[in-house]
Motif scaffolding. Sequence first.
Motif, PDB file in Angstrom:
ATOM      1  N   GLY A 118      29.103  39.892  33.195  1.00  0.00           N
ATOM      2  CA  GLY A 118      29.031  39.606  34.612  1.00  0.00           C
ATOM      3  C   GLY A 118      27.665  39.966  35.163  1.00  0.00           C
ATOM      4  O   GLY A 118      26.860  40.638  34.512  1.00  0.00           O
ATOM      5  N   TRP A 119      27.418  39.513  36.396  1.00  0.00           N
ATOM      6  CA  TRP A 119      26.135  39.768  37.069  1.00  0.00           C
ATOM      7  C   TRP A 119      25.808  41.261  37.098  1.00  0.00           C
ATOM      8  O   TRP A 119      24.695  41.671  36.775  1.00  0.00           O
ATOM      9  CB  TRP A 119      26.225  39.199  38.482  1.00  0.00           C
ATOM     10  CG  TRP A 119      25.049  39.457  39.375  1.00  0.00           C
ATOM     11  CD1 TRP A 119      24.827  40.550  40.156  1.00  0.00           C
ATOM     12  CD2 TRP A 119      23.927  38.586  39.586  1.00  0.00           C
ATOM     13  NE1 TRP A 119      23.650  40.420  40.852  1.00  0.00           N
ATOM     14  CE2 TRP A 119      23.070  39.227  40.523  1.00  0.00           C
ATOM     15  CE3 TRP A 119      23.564  37.342  39.090  1.00  0.00           C
ATOM     16  CZ2 TRP A 119      21.888  38.647  40.968  1.00  0.00           C
ATOM     17  CZ3 TRP A 119      22.383  36.778  39.535  1.00  0.00           C
ATOM     18  CH2 TRP A 119      21.557  37.427  40.456  1.00  0.00           C
ATOM     19  N   GLU A 120      26.785  42.094  37.485  1.00  0.00           N
ATOM     20  CA  GLU A 120      26.519  43.518  37.588  1.00  0.00           C
ATOM     21  C   GLU A 120      26.265  44.134  36.220  1.00  0.00           C
ATOM     22  O   GLU A 120      25.449  45.039  36.074  1.00  0.00           O
ATOM     23  CB  GLU A 120      27.676  44.233  38.287  1.00  0.00           C
ATOM     24  CG  GLU A 120      27.878  43.827  39.738  1.00  0.00           C
ATOM     25  CD  GLU A 120      26.703  44.204  40.625  1.00  0.00           C
ATOM     26  OE1 GLU A 120      25.862  45.014  40.186  1.00  0.00           O
ATOM     27  OE2 GLU A 120      26.633  43.696  41.753  1.00  0.00           O
ATOM     28  N   VAL A 157      31.988  45.772  36.920  1.00  0.00           N
ATOM     29  CA  VAL A 157      32.218  46.280  35.565  1.00  0.00           C
ATOM     30  C   VAL A 157      33.709  46.517  35.314  1.00  0.00           C
ATOM     31  O   VAL A 157      34.082  47.246  34.397  1.00  0.00           O
ATOM     32  CB  VAL A 157      31.405  47.573  35.309  1.00  0.00           C
ATOM     33  CG1 VAL A 157      29.918  47.279  35.334  1.00  0.00           C
ATOM     34  CG2 VAL A 157      31.758  48.660  36.321  1.00  0.00           C
ATOM     35  N   GLY A 158      34.561  45.910  36.163  1.00  0.00           N
ATOM     36  CA  GLY A 158      35.996  45.912  35.905  1.00  0.00           C
ATOM     37  C   GLY A 158      36.820  46.945  36.634  1.00  0.00           C
ATOM     38  O   GLY A 158      38.042  46.970  36.489  1.00  0.00           O
ATOM     39  N   PHE A 159      36.173  47.824  37.430  1.00  0.00           N
ATOM     40  CA  PHE A 159      36.927  48.847  38.153  1.00  0.00           C
ATOM     41  C   PHE A 159      37.338  48.266  39.501  1.00  0.00           C
ATOM     42  O   PHE A 159      36.657  48.440  40.518  1.00  0.00           O
ATOM     43  CB  PHE A 159      36.072  50.107  38.338  1.00  0.00           C
ATOM     44  CG  PHE A 159      36.841  51.273  38.904  1.00  0.00           C
ATOM     45  CD1 PHE A 159      37.884  51.863  38.200  1.00  0.00           C
ATOM     46  CD2 PHE A 159      36.513  51.795  40.151  1.00  0.00           C
ATOM     47  CE1 PHE A 159      38.583  52.940  38.723  1.00  0.00           C
ATOM     48  CE2 PHE A 159      37.208  52.872  40.685  1.00  0.00           C
ATOM     49  CZ  PHE A 159      38.247  53.441  39.965  1.00  0.00           C
ATOM     50  N   ASP A 160      38.485  47.580  39.519  1.00  0.00           N
ATOM     51  CA  ASP A 160      38.896  46.865  40.726  1.00  0.00           C
ATOM     52  C   ASP A 160      40.370  46.505  40.629  1.00  0.00           C
ATOM     53  O   ASP A 160      40.923  46.373  39.532  1.00  0.00           O
ATOM     54  CB  ASP A 160      38.067  45.582  40.874  1.00  0.00           C
ATOM     55  CG  ASP A 160      38.108  45.008  42.272  1.00  0.00           C
ATOM     56  OD1 ASP A 160      38.537  45.718  43.208  1.00  0.00           O
ATOM     57  OD2 ASP A 160      37.699  43.839  42.442  1.00  0.00           O
ATOM     58  N   TRP A 161      41.020  46.345  41.789  1.00  0.00           N
ATOM     59  CA  TRP A 161      42.376  45.834  41.813  1.00  0.00           C
ATOM     60  C   TRP A 161      42.366  44.326  41.597  1.00  0.00           C
ATOM     61  O   TRP A 161      41.401  43.646  41.969  1.00  0.00           O
ATOM     62  CB  TRP A 161      43.020  46.133  43.163  1.00  0.00           C
ATOM     63  CG  TRP A 161      43.630  47.497  43.281  1.00  0.00           C
ATOM     64  CD1 TRP A 161      44.757  47.943  42.666  1.00  0.00           C
ATOM     65  CD2 TRP A 161      43.170  48.590  44.099  1.00  0.00           C
ATOM     66  NE1 TRP A 161      45.035  49.239  43.036  1.00  0.00           N
ATOM     67  CE2 TRP A 161      44.080  49.670  43.920  1.00  0.00           C
ATOM     68  CE3 TRP A 161      42.098  48.760  44.967  1.00  0.00           C
ATOM     69  CZ2 TRP A 161      43.930  50.883  44.562  1.00  0.00           C
ATOM     70  CZ3 TRP A 161      41.937  49.983  45.607  1.00  0.00           C
ATOM     71  CH2 TRP A 161      42.851  51.018  45.402  1.00  0.00           C
ATOM     72  N   PRO A 162      43.431  43.785  41.033  1.00  0.00           N
ATOM     73  CA  PRO A 162      43.456  42.339  40.792  1.00  0.00           C
ATOM     74  C   PRO A 162      43.591  41.517  42.067  1.00  0.00           C
ATOM     75  O   PRO A 162      43.196  40.354  42.105  1.00  0.00           O
ATOM     76  CB  PRO A 162      44.677  42.148  39.877  1.00  0.00           C
ATOM     77  CG  PRO A 162      45.553  43.337  40.158  1.00  0.00           C
ATOM     78  CD  PRO A 162      44.604  44.470  40.451  1.00  0.00           C
ATOM     79  N   ASP A 163      44.195  42.110  43.114  1.00  0.00           N
ATOM     80  CA  ASP A 163      44.357  41.381  44.371  1.00  0.00           C
ATOM     81  C   ASP A 163      44.385  42.392  45.520  1.00  0.00           C
ATOM     82  O   ASP A 163      44.087  43.572  45.329  1.00  0.00           O
ATOM     83  CB  ASP A 163      45.631  40.518  44.361  1.00  0.00           C
ATOM     84  CG  ASP A 163      46.879  41.330  44.029  1.00  0.00           C
ATOM     85  OD1 ASP A 163      46.967  42.489  44.477  1.00  0.00           O
ATOM     86  OD2 ASP A 163      47.764  40.800  43.326  1.00  0.00           O
ATOM     87  N   ALA A 164      44.752  41.925  46.720  1.00  0.00           N
ATOM     88  CA  ALA A 164      44.698  42.781  47.911  1.00  0.00           C
ATOM     89  C   ALA A 164      45.876  43.744  48.023  1.00  0.00           C
ATOM     90  O   ALA A 164      45.869  44.626  48.887  1.00  0.00           O
ATOM     91  CB  ALA A 164      44.630  41.910  49.161  1.00  0.00           C
ATOM     92  N   THR A 165      46.875  43.621  47.145  1.00  0.00           N
ATOM     93  CA  THR A 165      48.055  44.486  47.250  1.00  0.00           C
ATOM     94  C   THR A 165      47.693  45.953  47.082  1.00  0.00           C
ATOM     95  O   THR A 165      48.140  46.818  47.852  1.00  0.00           O
ATOM     96  CB  THR A 165      49.100  44.078  46.197  1.00  0.00           C
ATOM     97  OG1 THR A 165      49.412  42.694  46.356  1.00  0.00           O
ATOM     98  CG2 THR A 165      50.358  44.911  46.350  1.00  0.00           C
ATOM     99  N   GLY A 166      46.884  46.257  46.072  1.00  0.00           N
ATOM    100  CA  GLY A 166      46.473  47.634  45.828  1.00  0.00           C
ATOM    101  C   GLY A 166      45.677  48.227  46.986  1.00  0.00           C
ATOM    102  O   GLY A 166      46.000  49.321  47.465  1.00  0.00           O
ATOM    103  N   PRO A 167      44.630  47.534  47.461  1.00  0.00           N
ATOM    104  CA  PRO A 167      43.884  48.063  48.603  1.00  0.00           C
ATOM    105  C   PRO A 167      44.731  48.242  49.857  1.00  0.00           C
ATOM    106  O   PRO A 167      44.526  49.192  50.618  1.00  0.00           O
ATOM    107  CB  PRO A 167      42.788  47.019  48.821  1.00  0.00           C
ATOM    108  CG  PRO A 167      42.608  46.381  47.497  1.00  0.00           C
ATOM    109  CD  PRO A 167      43.957  46.371  46.868  1.00  0.00           C
ATOM    110  N   LEU A 168      45.684  47.339  50.090  1.00  0.00           N
ATOM    111  CA  LEU A 168      46.544  47.469  51.269  1.00  0.00           C
ATOM    112  C   LEU A 168      47.390  48.743  51.168  1.00  0.00           C
ATOM    113  O   LEU A 168      47.534  49.493  52.151  1.00  0.00           O
ATOM    114  CB  LEU A 168      47.447  46.245  51.397  1.00  0.00           C
ATOM    115  CG  LEU A 168      48.368  46.212  52.614  1.00  0.00           C
ATOM    116  CD1 LEU A 168      47.564  46.297  53.901  1.00  0.00           C
ATOM    117  CD2 LEU A 168      49.222  44.946  52.593  1.00  0.00           C
TER     118      LEU A 168
END
Length: 265
Positions: A118-120, A157-168
């Motif tokens: 990826g770009w990062e 680098v992959g440290f992220d939720w797949p969608d908005a459910t986790g952040p909500l």
Amino acid sequence: MTQPASTRSTPSDPALGRALALVRDLRARCPWDGAQTRATLRPYLVEEALELDQALRGDDANALRDELGDLLLHLSFQIVIGEERRELDAESVTRALEEKMRRRHPHLFGDSLAGREGWERVKRRERGAESGTLRGLPPSLPPLLMAYRLQERAAGVGFDWPDATGPLAKVKEELAEVERATSNAQRATIEEEVGDLLFAVVNLARKLDIDPRAALEHANEKFQRRFEGMERLAETRGMDFGRASLKALDELWEEVKAVEGGRGR
């Protein structure tokens, strides 16, 4: 390094060449322009970048043309100062840009190994692993934008939720922690929990593909518009706005909202 160029441009020169020639001429003939250094120009460059940001937000073609020109002037200043110090010129700056974009777009320029990154990840490889994924962001970034870019880099680098459910869910969790902190915690703890809540809201906005800066700008504008509407309404009724009760102010607020057709406080 190229030899110093003429200070005068001709109509047939490329656009960037004319801008550079203009700055060379200014520095040769104007005492103020000639006295400027990289350091003295920094505040003006930041100001012009912010004015360009506002022109982009307003989507006004005339304002955009003018602000791009102002920013180009400052970029030209920095290039010409680099020429004078024999450190860089337009060719070396452009060549470095081209090389960087080729490295960071391997899917376009044929590097099959980097093409899987990826770009990062590509940027981190360029900086060196020891620099860290989150290193290199200018500390002067506004905090809201800094939060967004930190999250964006981590996601790269992959440290992220797949969608908005986790952040909500995280926003709800952080809000509950703020509520608990306000009941019995010290100010420093409350500040920390509010910071966590704001960071979580920025992350939610990112996952919803919403620019948090634009969202907050719109909210600020809406509040200002409605508050000024309250003031006008109070004036037409002969009310002393600064001495009105909270109940009276709430009633004015609801009236203004009703006129706008808005919902929610």
